[in-house]
Motif scaffolding. Structure first.
Motif, PDB file in Angstrom:
ATOM      1  N   THR A 286      11.400   3.554   1.079  1.00  0.00           N
ATOM      2  CA  THR A 286      11.116   2.140   1.319  1.00  0.00           C
ATOM      3  C   THR A 286      11.712   1.664   2.639  1.00  0.00           C
ATOM      4  OG1 THR A 286      10.997   1.691  -1.059  1.00  0.00           O
ATOM      5  CG2 THR A 286      11.365  -0.190   0.407  1.00  0.00           C
ATOM      6  N   ALA A 287      12.950   2.048   2.910  1.00  0.00           N
ATOM      7  CA  ALA A 287      13.605   1.621   4.161  1.00  0.00           C
ATOM      8  C   ALA A 287      12.858   2.164   5.377  1.00  0.00           C
ATOM      9  CB  ALA A 287      15.054   2.091   4.172  1.00  0.00           C
ATOM     10  N   ALA A 288      12.533   3.460   5.348  1.00  0.00           N
ATOM     11  CA  ALA A 288      11.818   4.059   6.476  1.00  0.00           C
ATOM     12  C   ALA A 288      10.413   3.489   6.589  1.00  0.00           C
ATOM     13  CB  ALA A 288      11.765   5.577   6.303  1.00  0.00           C
ATOM     14  N   GLY A 289       9.770   3.259   5.438  1.00  0.00           N
ATOM     15  CA  GLY A 289       8.419   2.727   5.455  1.00  0.00           C
ATOM     16  C   GLY A 289       8.353   1.320   6.021  1.00  0.00           C
ATOM     17  N   ILE A 290       9.261   0.464   5.595  1.00  0.00           N
ATOM     18  CA  ILE A 290       9.270  -0.912   6.092  1.00  0.00           C
ATOM     19  C   ILE A 290       9.544  -0.942   7.596  1.00  0.00           C
ATOM     20  CG2 ILE A 290      10.506  -3.106   6.012  1.00  0.00           C
ATOM     21  CD1 ILE A 290      10.818  -2.713   3.012  1.00  0.00           C
ATOM     22  N   ALA A 291      10.503  -0.122   8.032  1.00  0.00           N
ATOM     23  CA  ALA A 291      10.812  -0.074   9.464  1.00  0.00           C
ATOM     24  C   ALA A 291       9.597   0.365  10.270  1.00  0.00           C
ATOM     25  CB  ALA A 291      11.986   0.875   9.715  1.00  0.00           C
ATOM     26  N   GLY A 292       8.927   1.398   9.789  1.00  0.00           N
ATOM     27  CA  GLY A 292       7.748   1.888  10.499  1.00  0.00           C
ATOM     28  C   GLY A 292       6.605   0.894  10.479  1.00  0.00           C
ATOM     29  N   GLU A 293       6.385   0.240   9.342  1.00  0.00           N
ATOM     30  CA  GLU A 293       5.304  -0.742   9.258  1.00  0.00           C
ATOM     31  C   GLU A 293       5.577  -1.942  10.160  1.00  0.00           C
ATOM     32  OE1 GLU A 293       2.734   0.194   8.223  1.00  0.00           O
ATOM     33  OE2 GLU A 293       2.792   1.222   6.300  1.00  0.00           O
ATOM     34  N   CYS A 294       6.834  -2.307  10.314  1.00  0.00           N
ATOM     35  CA  CYS A 294       7.174  -3.385  11.247  1.00  0.00           C
ATOM     36  C   CYS A 294       6.743  -3.023  12.666  1.00  0.00           C
ATOM     37  CB  CYS A 294       8.673  -3.668  11.207  1.00  0.00           C
ATOM     38  SG  CYS A 294       9.236  -4.562   9.735  1.00  0.00           S
ATOM     39  N   VAL A 295       6.999  -1.780  13.055  1.00  0.00           N
ATOM     40  CA  VAL A 295       6.583  -1.331  14.387  1.00  0.00           C
ATOM     41  C   VAL A 295       5.070  -1.383  14.498  1.00  0.00           C
ATOM     42  CG1 VAL A 295       6.539   0.609  16.003  1.00  0.00           C
ATOM     43  CG2 VAL A 295       8.617   0.121  14.680  1.00  0.00           C
ATOM     44  N   TRP A 296       4.371  -0.872  13.482  1.00  0.00           N
ATOM     45  CA  TRP A 296       2.906  -0.835  13.494  1.00  0.00           C
ATOM     46  C   TRP A 296       2.310  -2.237  13.662  1.00  0.00           C
ATOM     47  CZ3 TRP A 296      -0.727  -1.021   8.862  1.00  0.00           C
ATOM     48  CH2 TRP A 296      -2.036  -0.673   9.231  1.00  0.00           C
ATOM     49  N   VAL A 297       2.770  -3.168  12.830  1.00  0.00           N
ATOM     50  CA  VAL A 297       2.234  -4.531  12.877  1.00  0.00           C
ATOM     51  C   VAL A 297       2.587  -5.208  14.200  1.00  0.00           C
ATOM     52  CG1 VAL A 297       2.379  -6.825  11.836  1.00  0.00           C
ATOM     53  CG2 VAL A 297       2.209  -4.797  10.372  1.00  0.00           C
TER      54      VAL A 297
ATOM     55  N   GLY B  60       0.819  -1.208   0.000  1.00  0.00           N
ATOM     56  CA  GLY B  60       0.000   0.000   0.000  1.00  0.00           C
ATOM     57  C   GLY B  60       0.849   1.253   0.000  1.00  0.00           C
ATOM     58  N   ASP B  61       1.914   1.245   0.803  1.00  0.00           N
ATOM     59  CA  ASP B  61       2.841   2.381   0.825  1.00  0.00           C
ATOM     60  C   ASP B  61       3.466   2.597  -0.545  1.00  0.00           C
ATOM     61  OD1 ASP B  61       2.357   2.805   3.498  1.00  0.00           O
ATOM     62  OD2 ASP B  61       4.164   1.770   4.187  1.00  0.00           O
TER      63      ASP B  61
ATOM     64  N   SER C 136      14.989  19.019   1.174  1.00  0.00           N
ATOM     65  CA  SER C 136      14.586  18.835   2.569  1.00  0.00           C
ATOM     66  C   SER C 136      14.032  17.447   2.805  1.00  0.00           C
ATOM     67  CB  SER C 136      13.542  19.889   2.949  1.00  0.00           C
ATOM     68  OG  SER C 136      13.091  19.707   4.266  1.00  0.00           O
ATOM     69  N   ILE C 137      13.220  16.969   1.884  1.00  0.00           N
ATOM     70  CA  ILE C 137      12.637  15.637   2.026  1.00  0.00           C
ATOM     71  C   ILE C 137      13.706  14.563   1.901  1.00  0.00           C
ATOM     72  CG2 ILE C 137      11.126  13.967   0.882  1.00  0.00           C
ATOM     73  CD1 ILE C 137       9.196  16.228   0.371  1.00  0.00           C
ATOM     74  N   ASN C 138      14.647  14.761   0.996  1.00  0.00           N
ATOM     75  CA  ASN C 138      15.721  13.785   0.833  1.00  0.00           C
ATOM     76  C   ASN C 138      16.599  13.681   2.072  1.00  0.00           C
ATOM     77  OD1 ASN C 138      14.976  13.011  -1.737  1.00  0.00           O
ATOM     78  ND2 ASN C 138      16.317  14.471  -2.770  1.00  0.00           N
ATOM     79  N   ARG C 139      16.743  14.808   2.805  1.00  0.00           N
ATOM     80  CA  ARG C 139      17.616  14.811   3.980  1.00  0.00           C
ATOM     81  C   ARG C 139      16.896  14.380   5.247  1.00  0.00           C
ATOM     82  NH1 ARG C 139      20.274  20.750   2.652  1.00  0.00           N
ATOM     83  NH2 ARG C 139      21.660  20.063   0.976  1.00  0.00           N
ATOM     84  N   ARG C 140      15.633  14.794   5.417  1.00  0.00           N
ATOM     85  CA  ARG C 140      14.936  14.531   6.677  1.00  0.00           C
ATOM     86  C   ARG C 140      13.621  13.785   6.512  1.00  0.00           C
ATOM     87  NH1 ARG C 140      17.052  19.677   6.930  1.00  0.00           N
ATOM     88  NH2 ARG C 140      15.132  20.596   6.146  1.00  0.00           N
ATOM     89  N   GLY C 141      13.239  13.517   5.289  1.00  0.00           N
ATOM     90  CA  GLY C 141      11.927  12.925   5.059  1.00  0.00           C
ATOM     91  C   GLY C 141      11.763  11.526   5.589  1.00  0.00           C
ATOM     92  N   ALA C 142      12.842  10.781   5.708  1.00  0.00           N
ATOM     93  CA  ALA C 142      12.742   9.403   6.173  1.00  0.00           C
ATOM     94  C   ALA C 142      12.174   9.324   7.588  1.00  0.00           C
ATOM     95  CB  ALA C 142      14.115   8.732   6.123  1.00  0.00           C
ATOM     96  N   VAL C 143      12.506  10.303   8.426  1.00  0.00           N
ATOM     97  CA  VAL C 143      11.974  10.320   9.793  1.00  0.00           C
ATOM     98  C   VAL C 143      10.463  10.500   9.764  1.00  0.00           C
ATOM     99  CG1 VAL C 143      11.999  11.541  11.991  1.00  0.00           C
ATOM    100  CG2 VAL C 143      14.134  11.186  10.739  1.00  0.00           C
ATOM    101  N   ALA C 144       9.983  11.404   8.901  1.00  0.00           N
ATOM    102  CA  ALA C 144       8.545  11.627   8.777  1.00  0.00           C
ATOM    103  C   ALA C 144       7.838  10.379   8.270  1.00  0.00           C
ATOM    104  CB  ALA C 144       8.288  12.803   7.835  1.00  0.00           C
ATOM    105  N   VAL C 145       8.442   9.706   7.314  1.00  0.00           N
ATOM    106  CA  VAL C 145       7.850   8.467   6.796  1.00  0.00           C
ATOM    107  C   VAL C 145       7.776   7.418   7.897  1.00  0.00           C
ATOM    108  CG1 VAL C 145       8.158   6.558   5.178  1.00  0.00           C
ATOM    109  CG2 VAL C 145       8.573   8.906   4.421  1.00  0.00           C
ATOM    110  N   PHE C 146       8.855   7.235   8.635  1.00  0.00           N
ATOM    111  CA  PHE C 146       8.897   6.222   9.695  1.00  0.00           C
ATOM    112  C   PHE C 146       7.817   6.472  10.745  1.00  0.00           C
ATOM    113  CE2 PHE C 146      10.534   5.078  13.947  1.00  0.00           C
ATOM    114  CZ  PHE C 146      10.567   3.694  13.805  1.00  0.00           C
TER     115      PHE C 146
END
Length: 206
Positions: free
Chosen positions: A144-155, A71-72, A106-116
């Protein structure tokens, strides 16, 4: 994750018992595209069913994770496709093009935190972060890396809490949903406050 009617919620929970991992994969996929389905409640139910021996824990959790990741990825790609047409128009103006470039950096530098964080802590914002990340040019690998890490926490949180809670999933689901909504509201408030302070700070002296 999303607000739905009680009848729909009860029907969706019944699908967990009937369809198991397949239902979880579908519902988490849809929730990441801003479709109003009770994905978090269904993961709680799956955990409870696993605790009672009516559902296999690992396949259920894996299906929920795969559905969320897909979905992400779909939301991210939709953002990229839809954004390209707008970017052509924005780049025709030097001022807008410069702002667009700063946003992309800005998104390339800090966006991963927001995604996670939007995968689990501010989950109500997740689908929109997906679109913005794709549209603003965040790299696929970082997203993808931040999203997968965050989804792991969610699940892990929701399926795990459901597994441990058993019969109390309704009360716990309401508490977690309310907490998620509160955190999202706080995030928006902090963001707006930061923008106002920044504008005031950089406002030219009269």
């Amino acid at each position: 994750m999303r607000i739905v009617s009680m009848d729909m919620t009860e029907w969706m929970l019944a699908q967990v018992a009937d369809w198991g991992a397949t239902a979880l994969a579908i519902v988490t996929f849809l929730s990441c595209l801003a479709v109003p389905v009770p994905s978090s409640m269904m993961m709680l139910a799956a955990g409870a069913f696993a605790a009672s021996g009516d559902l296999d824990l690992l396949p259920a959790a894996s299906a929920a994770l795969i559905g969320a990741i897909l979905g992400d990825q779909t939301g991210y790609q939709l953002g990229r496709v839809g954004y390209q047409r707008t970017a052509v128009w924005l780049n025709q103006n030097h001022t807008r093009a410069a702002v667009l470039e700063r946003a992309r950096l800005s998104i390339n530098r800090r966006g991963a935190v927001a995604v996670f964080l939007s995968r689990w802590l501010f989950s109500v914002l997740g689908p929109y972060v997906n679109l913005l990340a794709g549209g603003a040019g965040m790299t696929w690998l970082h997203f993808t890396a931040a999203g997968i890490a965050g989804e792991c926490v969610w699940v892990l949180v929701y399926v795990g809490v459901g597994y441990l809670a058993g019969g109390s999933i309704t009360e716990i689901g309401e508490a977690l949903t309310n907490a998620s909504g509160l955190m999202a509201s706080l995030a928006v408030t902090v963001l707006l406050g930061w923008v106002l302070v920044r504008r005031r700070w950089h406002k030219p002296a009269p």
